[in-house]
Enzyme design. Structure first.
Site, PDB file in Angstrom:
ATOM      1  CB  SER A 147      31.259  31.832  77.827  1.00 29.05           C
ATOM      2  OG  SER A 147      30.298  31.279  76.955  1.00 29.05           O
ATOM      3  CG  ASP A 212      32.330  33.991  70.000  1.00 27.24           C
ATOM      4  OD1 ASP A 212      31.799  32.912  69.720  1.00 27.24           O
ATOM      5  OD2 ASP A 212      32.597  34.347  71.162  1.00 27.24           O
ATOM      6  CG  HIS A 241      32.852  31.092  72.501  1.00 22.42           C
ATOM      7  ND1 HIS A 241      32.214  32.277  72.834  1.00 22.42           N
ATOM      8  CD2 HIS A 241      32.545  30.221  73.498  1.00 22.42           C
ATOM      9  CE1 HIS A 241      31.543  32.115  73.956  1.00 22.42           C
ATOM     10  NE2 HIS A 241      31.731  30.891  74.391  1.00 22.42           N
TER      11      HIS A 241
END
Length: 381
Positions: A147, A212, A241
């Site tokens: 991320s 996500d 996510h």
């Protein structure tokens, strides 16, 4: 206006757990630094590193005696080492790698305040420690960015020409693009991964969930399209996510990637061989050249041809062929593709901690979320 927007973007990007999920203490008997509230392990070193920005960050190094590669892991947002500790040790065990994880400035027990430039200094300090303290070479290093962690990972990747590989886990195109579907890069944006990924020369694996809700899967797909050295991506159907580690395909694909990377020559080796034998053709179909290759001496036979190396680095299909020709040593290593068999063959002590279910439980218990805070912050803005 630009300065204000830049500050706003930086504010959205960093949300360290408050309070930190762990403390750091020093054992009186051994003098070793330990993470609080976790069982001390002899295969884990805990240390504090000083960055060029003057901050002191906490890092952990998980040692695996059978490892030939080292993973430098940059975690996501809203997480710190206390939450990632068990996940790091399990990944090291399952993947057969050494693993270094670190906290960004202002995260956990690291000093300072988080910023884009500080995270670049943080990963640089962690990499320097790998080189100087553990003797890890650039060509034996894989950068893993999750991320927001994809930002510092790619920043370092473009500065390491002999890097072995990169893994991008739910990566972002840029900080601003997480919030707004902009079509161009603005100077005040942060983590401009979209502009850096074409500069990475080593193989890149991208993993992203199709559902996500924080960083749309289009981020991962666009980054993969821009890669020079594409490795077969993993689009986890239904994954969001924060839960990709719960999917069995996650570990299987990572293990397959590590096995392929171990067999590929590093960039430095390819360059040296090209210099040693400049007359060796790369793309010729000449029959006589093929004969010459097949009639080389035993030493040359043991080496992978330059053409094959070139094809294996440019083609996922060639990598699959390379994997099928793995030698007996590679076959003897643990295979995540046969997780059930591996569990049955391990001894009792390893079986207790070498469980994918346990890794999944850790992810569930931590409840990791990397940039989930971006949405409410963006709404307020």
């Amino acid at each position: 206006m630009g300065s204000a927007t830049s500050s706003m973007a930086a504010k959205f990007a960093f949300f360290p757990p408050d309070p930190p999920s762990y403390g750091v203490n020093v054992e009186e008997t051994t003098g070793k630094m330990r993470i609080s509230d976790v069982l001390p392990r002899e295969d884990v070193d805990v240390m504090k590193l000083t960055t060029k920005k003057g901050n002191e960050i906490v890092a952990v190094f998980v040692k695996n005696p059978s490892a030939s590669l080292t993973l430098l892991y940059s975690h996501g947002n809203a997480a710190d080492l206390g939450q990632m500790y068990h996940i790091f040790t399990e990944l090291s065990l399952h993947l057969g790698v050494n693993l270094m994880g670190y906290d960004y400035s202002g995260y956990g027990q690291s000093t300072g305040k988080p910023s884009e430039q500080d995270t670049y200094a943080d990963i640089e300090a962690a990499y320097k420690c790998l080189e100087e303290k553990y003797g890890v070479k650039e060509e034996d290093t894989i950068l893993y960015g999750q991320s927001v962690g994809s930002g510092p990972a790619l920043e370092l990747a473009v500065r390491l020409p002999n890097l072995r590989a990169v893994v991008l886990h739910s990566p972002i195109l840029s900080g601003l693009r997480v919030m707004y579907p902009v079509k161009r890069t603005f100077w005040f944006d942060i983590y401009k991964n979209i502009d850096k990924i074409p500069l990475v020369n080593c193989p890149v694996l991208v993993i992203h969930g199709t559902e996500d809700e924080v960083v749309d899967v289009s981020h991962g797909k666009q980054l993969w399209e821009l890669c020079k050295e594409k490795y077969e991506p993993l689009w986890l159907k239904g994954g969001n996510h924060c839960n990709l580690e719960l999917y069995p395909e996650y570990l299987r694909h990572l293990k397959k990637f590590i096995a392929a990377i171990e067999k590929l020559p590093c960039v430095q080796e390819v360059t040296e061989q090209a210099t040693d034998k400049p007359e060796s053709p790369l793309k010729t179909a000449d029959h006589n050249t093929e004969k010459a290759r097949t009639s080389t001496d035993q030493k040359e036979k043991s080496r992978t041809s330059t053409g094959q190396r070139e094809k294996s680095r440019l083609s996922t299909d060639s990598r699959e062929k390379a994997r099928t020709s793995t030698d007996k040593r590679e076959k003897s290593r643990r295979s995540i593709d046969r997780t059930g068999k591996a569990r049955n063959s391990t001894d009792q002590s390893e079986r207790a901690r070498n469980s994918f279910d346990r890794l999944g439980d850790m992810v569930r218990s931590v409840g990791l979320c990397n940039v989930d805070c971006l949405r409410p912050a963006a709404s307020e803005a």
